[in-house]
Design an enzyme around this catalytic site. Structure first.
Site, short mmCIF file in Angstrom:
data_model
loop_
_atom_site.label_atom_id
_atom_site.label_comp_id
_atom_site.label_asym_id
_atom_site.label_seq_id
_atom_site.Cartn_x
_atom_site.Cartn_y
_atom_site.Cartn_z
N LYS A 40 31.09 43.13 109.22
CA LYS A 40 29.93 42.40 108.74
C LYS A 40 30.30 41.07 108.05
O LYS A 40 29.77 40.01 108.38
CB LYS A 40 29.20 43.31 107.75
CG LYS A 40 28.10 42.69 106.97
CD LYS A 40 27.60 43.69 105.95
CE LYS A 40 28.66 44.04 104.92
NZ LYS A 40 28.36 43.55 103.58
N THR A 41 31.23 41.16 107.11
CA THR A 41 31.60 39.95 106.36
C THR A 41 32.24 38.93 107.30
O THR A 41 32.03 37.73 107.18
CB THR A 41 32.58 40.30 105.24
OG1 THR A 41 32.05 41.42 104.53
CG2 THR A 41 32.75 39.15 104.29
N ASP A 224 23.58 38.29 102.80
CA ASP A 224 24.42 39.48 102.96
C ASP A 224 23.67 40.69 102.39
O ASP A 224 22.85 40.54 101.48
CB ASP A 224 25.72 39.24 102.17
CG ASP A 224 26.78 40.27 102.50
OD1 ASP A 224 26.64 40.97 103.51
OD2 ASP A 224 27.76 40.36 101.72
N GLU A 225 23.95 41.87 102.88
CA GLU A 225 23.35 43.11 102.34
C GLU A 225 21.83 42.97 102.21
O GLU A 225 21.25 43.29 101.17
CB GLU A 225 23.94 43.44 100.96
CG GLU A 225 25.45 43.55 100.92
CD GLU A 225 25.98 44.88 101.42
OE1 GLU A 225 25.23 45.64 102.07
OE2 GLU A 225 27.17 45.15 101.16
N GLN A 259 22.53 51.97 104.99
CA GLN A 259 23.32 51.91 103.76
C GLN A 259 22.48 51.41 102.59
O GLN A 259 23.02 50.88 101.62
CB GLN A 259 24.55 51.03 103.95
CG GLN A 259 25.57 51.64 104.89
CD GLN A 259 26.88 50.87 104.88
OE1 GLN A 259 27.64 50.94 103.91
NE2 GLN A 259 27.13 50.13 105.93
N ARG A 636 33.38 55.86 104.35
CA ARG A 636 34.46 55.20 103.60
C ARG A 636 35.82 55.61 104.14
O ARG A 636 36.84 54.98 103.87
CB ARG A 636 34.42 55.55 102.10
CG ARG A 636 33.19 55.15 101.33
CD ARG A 636 32.83 53.72 101.51
NE ARG A 636 31.81 53.59 102.54
CZ ARG A 636 31.54 52.46 103.19
NH1 ARG A 636 32.23 51.38 102.94
NH2 ARG A 636 30.60 52.41 104.11
#
Length: 778
Positions: A40-41, A224-225, A259, A636
């Site tokens: 994503k980043t 973002d997010e 998420q 994770r």
DNA sequence: CTCGGTGCGGTTTTT
DNA sequence: CCGCACCGAG
């Protein structure tokens, strides 16, 4: 360019290179549904680099917004790694950081003093308490905490007191208190976190030249997010991006509805659907996962498929199946901890790096017993969470002196340090001050100065101290200034006299280092940089930007390094890692683990009532969020995932018998390996068969010299013998025709009226009279 | 003002 | 059970 893009997979490439214009030549927004571990980043930063390198936009035309400072820093770091650009002029930061920047640049138009200070959550609460006291409000009826929540909530929905109509008397009072709070903040020149957002939203909304200016400047807005945005943040983005104007910007939103785990603090996943509806974005799903083996991903996918409210997404991987997911049922929280420690010790013996091992739990209270076990076993560990650097009391005290020097109207800071260290100014004197302040509508500081008629008094010497420190440091650099203040305000002397003051003194010294770093790293201070007039890059199709005549009040302001540092301290509370750098096992809540990854992950306490948490079980929305939380936890893990639950657990001082989490049943059996064979026979194992008289000490498998509370909590041996006439015992698994399966957690009364407390898997805790209820042992 | 007792409540957390 | 917030005594 090609090296920028050639490492991307097809879906990432598609996302990065999405068109910025639709077929009609209008700005085209995008929504990237980026699964966990899908890069994503990378997509976000590569998109920015791509836009710049293809000449579609100059760096100054980009605004990229994140939720945490960490994410913003990472984005900047990656960007400077990709391109030789100066990121300083770019607007990359957190919502709050960018709003601060906006308000500093236009403080006048925003109706704020140039020295306005930022209240963190603690400061806000103490400001509210002070307000309630000064208004003589019954704080039993109107608790400060609740008012704080009410205010933040209102602001996050964009509501000022005048916009709100009370449904009842209570709300009427709350609204009036909200109003009074606003007046107090304005008088004191302070803003809280939500105020940063709301005020900059209102600034843009009501001030056309400023709005036009930024709308025309920021042609690309990247978020973002996105699933974590609240109502106000969404509105802010919509306004800033010029949605429904003739010149809308391209909004590039990246998020993962699966998420979304922050609804409890106002985040609204519905913003993703709203965005689809209002911005008509091109949508790309990033489903290729680069983190975990297939067994782990299948487990995550299988679980999250139980959620109904989804945009729909399935992670896949090229990595092999890897190891199965290991599931362990412990008898008690003590045995869970000792099992965990045995496993970790084995992993370390096999060469595993400690910091690649994470222990996750739903709530902080669970960490204690695990910490205790790790400590006794001599395994280095680090707990995330807790107090951060700028939240420490001694640091807040020092900052309060500094803030008071910068802004004497800041009554919160005044109250904090007027008698700390003690200088004989007790509650009486402060009340008197408050009276004066109220009658002359002034700050406490001004009221105190007014009392200078009594030169020898403690209060006037306090005022003289502040004034003196301000004068004495006028020509100093920021670190020198802070050094001077902590030496002269009395904090050092105070802590020298305190038994355990040494750490605090070291922290105060560290504050000077933090200031040095701030000056060095940030120059003027990234957040605090006054708006620099925008240079026009004539080679780019950027529209005329800054109308200096029309908006004289937007002239850049010189901000003192101190003001910049204080804002920095409020906006970025700093690290909370205890002993950074050391190789240690990582302990944290599932929430804190979001965005991180580890080779080995333990998810502990998978029990009904704990995970999913009992407060969330009753509403479907809450349960879905808990499930997403579990999804975050699972994803994770890179190589190995352990899940554990226990039959009994010490919570709030008493032993609770919880059923295994329903989430365990929602996992694909073929991916699981049960470490406790009994588990396969009965769904929850059978307490009677697992009872071991040595629970709590011998079975820990290693010496625990200091395990006082450890054995206290783990010596929970449910009575196996039925030394009563009904034959049931605490911890027993039972079946009820209506409520299904459950476990006995207690008894009360005597035969024939004996009642059993049963924790049912699907119906929660019930009291049942044994002579009536058709309860059978299973 | 500071210390010690009591009583109560107790997810998750960033800015 | 543990941490805190508040109250009363010294």
């Amino acid at each position: 360019m090609s090296e920028l893009l050639h490492n991307l997979n097809p879906e990432q490439l598609q996302a990065v290179t999405l068109a910025t214009k639709d077929e009609n030549g209008n700005a085209q927004s995008a929504l990237i549904l980026a699964g966990a571990g899908s890069g994503k980043t990378r997509v976000l930063t590569t998109r920015i680099a791509y836009l710049i390198q293809t000449g579609q936009i100059s760096p100054i035309g980009i605004l990229a917004v994140t939720f945490t400072n960490k994410a913003a820093k990472e984005m900047l770091a990656r960007l400077s790694g990709m391109m030789p650009i100066n990121t300083r002029g770019m607007w990359v930061g957190t919502f709050h950081g960018l709003c601060n920047r906006l308000l500093r640049a236009h403080f006048n138009d925003a109706g704020l003093p140039s020295t306005f200070q930022i209240l963190d959550t603690q400061d806000q609460l103490s400001a509210i308490k002070r307000l309630l006291k000064s208004l003589k409000v019954d704080d039993e009826k109107y608790p400060a905490k609740q008012l704080q929540y009410f205010i933040s909530n209102a602001k996050e929905r964009g509501n000022r007191p005048k916009d709100m109509s009370p449904a009842d008397e209570f709300q009427g009072v709350m609204i009036r208190l909200y109003q009074a709070y606003e007046e107090q903040c304005l008088r004191e020149g302070v803003v809280d976190f939500s105020e940063l957002l709301l005020r900059s939203y209102e600034l843009l909304k009501h001030n056309e030249p400023i709005r036009e200016h930024y709308q025309r400047r920021f042609r690309h807005v990247l978020v973002d997010e996105f699933q974590d945005t609240n109502t106000l943040q969404y509105a802010w983005l919509k306004l800033l991006s010029g949605h429904s104007t003739s010149h809308p910007a391209c909004v590039f939103a990246v998020g993962d509805d699966d998420q979304s785990i922050y609804a409890f603090r106002g985040a609204d996943v519905a913003n993703m659907r709203l965005f689809e509806k209002q911005f008509h974005p091109l949508t790309v799903k990033l489903e290729q996962n680069y983190r975990s083996h297939a067994n782990i991903l299948d487990t995550a996918n299988h679980l999250i498929a139980h959620n109904k409210e989804r945009l729909g997404k399935n992670l896949r991987t090229d990595a092999g199946h890897g190891e199965p997911v290991r599931l362990y049922e412990a008898a008690s929280d003590g045995t869970e901890a000792s099992w965990l420690i045995d496993e970790i010790r084995n992993l370390i013996n096999d060469g595993m790096t400690r910091s690649e091992v994470a222990i996750l739990y739903r709530s902080n209270a669970q960490s204690r017993i695990i910490e205790h076990g790790l400590f006794s076993a001599g395994i280095a560990y680090r707990v995330y969470g807790g107090l951060r650097f700028f939240e420490r009391a001694e640091i807040k005290h020092a900052l309060a002196y500094l803030r008071l020097m910068e802004n004497p109207n800041d009554d919160t800071s005044f109250s904090r340090v007027v008698n700390f260290p003690t200088r004989g100014i007790g509650a009486r004197s402060i009340e008197a001050l408050q009276d004066i302040a109220r009658t002359q509508q002034s700050s406490l500081y001004a009221a105190a100065s007014f009392l200078e008629g009594k030169p020898g008094s403690s209060i006037s010497s306090f005022i003289r101290l502040i004034d003196h420190m301000r004068d004495a440091t006028r020509k100093n650099t920021l670190p020198e200034l802070i050094d001077y203040v902590i030496q002269h305000c009395g904090l050092i002397q105070h802590y020298l006299a305190e038994k355990e003051g040494q750490d605090r003194i070291e922290n105060l010294q560290e504050l000077i280092n933090a200031a040095t770093a701030f000056v060095a790293e940030e120059g003027l201070g990234q957040d605090a940089v006054a708006l620099t007039p925008i240079e026009l890059n004539t080679s780019l199709p950027v529209e005329p930007l800054f109308d200096t005549q029309g908006t004289a009040s937007t002239t850049p302001t010189e901000m003192s390094p101190l003001a910049g540092f204080l804002a920095h301290a409020s906006l970025e509370a700093g690290d909370n890692q205890a002993q950074a750098g050391q190789d240690a096992v990582q302990l944290m809540t599932v929430h804190a683990s979001k965005g991180l990854e580890f080779k080995v992950v333990f998810i502990t306490g998978l029990e009904e009532g704990l995970f999913p948490h009992e407060n969330s079980i009753n509403e479907p929305k809450g349960l879905e969020e808990e499930r997403r939380l579990m999804y975050v936890a699972i994803t994770r893990a890179r190589d190995r995932l352990y899940l554990s639950h226990t039959q009994s657990r010490m919570l709030h001082g008493q032993v609770r018998y919880n059923m295994p989490s329903r989430f365990l049943e929602e996992l694909p059996k073929e991916c699981l390996k049960l470490l406790t064979p009994k588990h396969s026979e009965s769904r929850w194992g059978n307490v009677a068969r697992q009872v071991n008289p040595s629970w709590g000490n011998a079975s820990l498998g290693h010496d625990l010299p200091t395990a006082k509370s450890f054995s206290k909590t783990s010596v929970i041996v449910p009575s196996t013998k039925s030394n009563n006439d009904h034959g049931f015992y605490v911890g027993q698994n039972v079946f009820h025709p209506k409520f299904g399966e459950g476990r006995i957690t207690g008894f009360e009364g005597n035969a024939p009226d004996t009642r059993a407390q049963v924790n049912f898997a699907r119906h929660g805790v019930k009291w049942l009279q044994l002579s009536i209820a058709k309860l059978t042992a299973i």
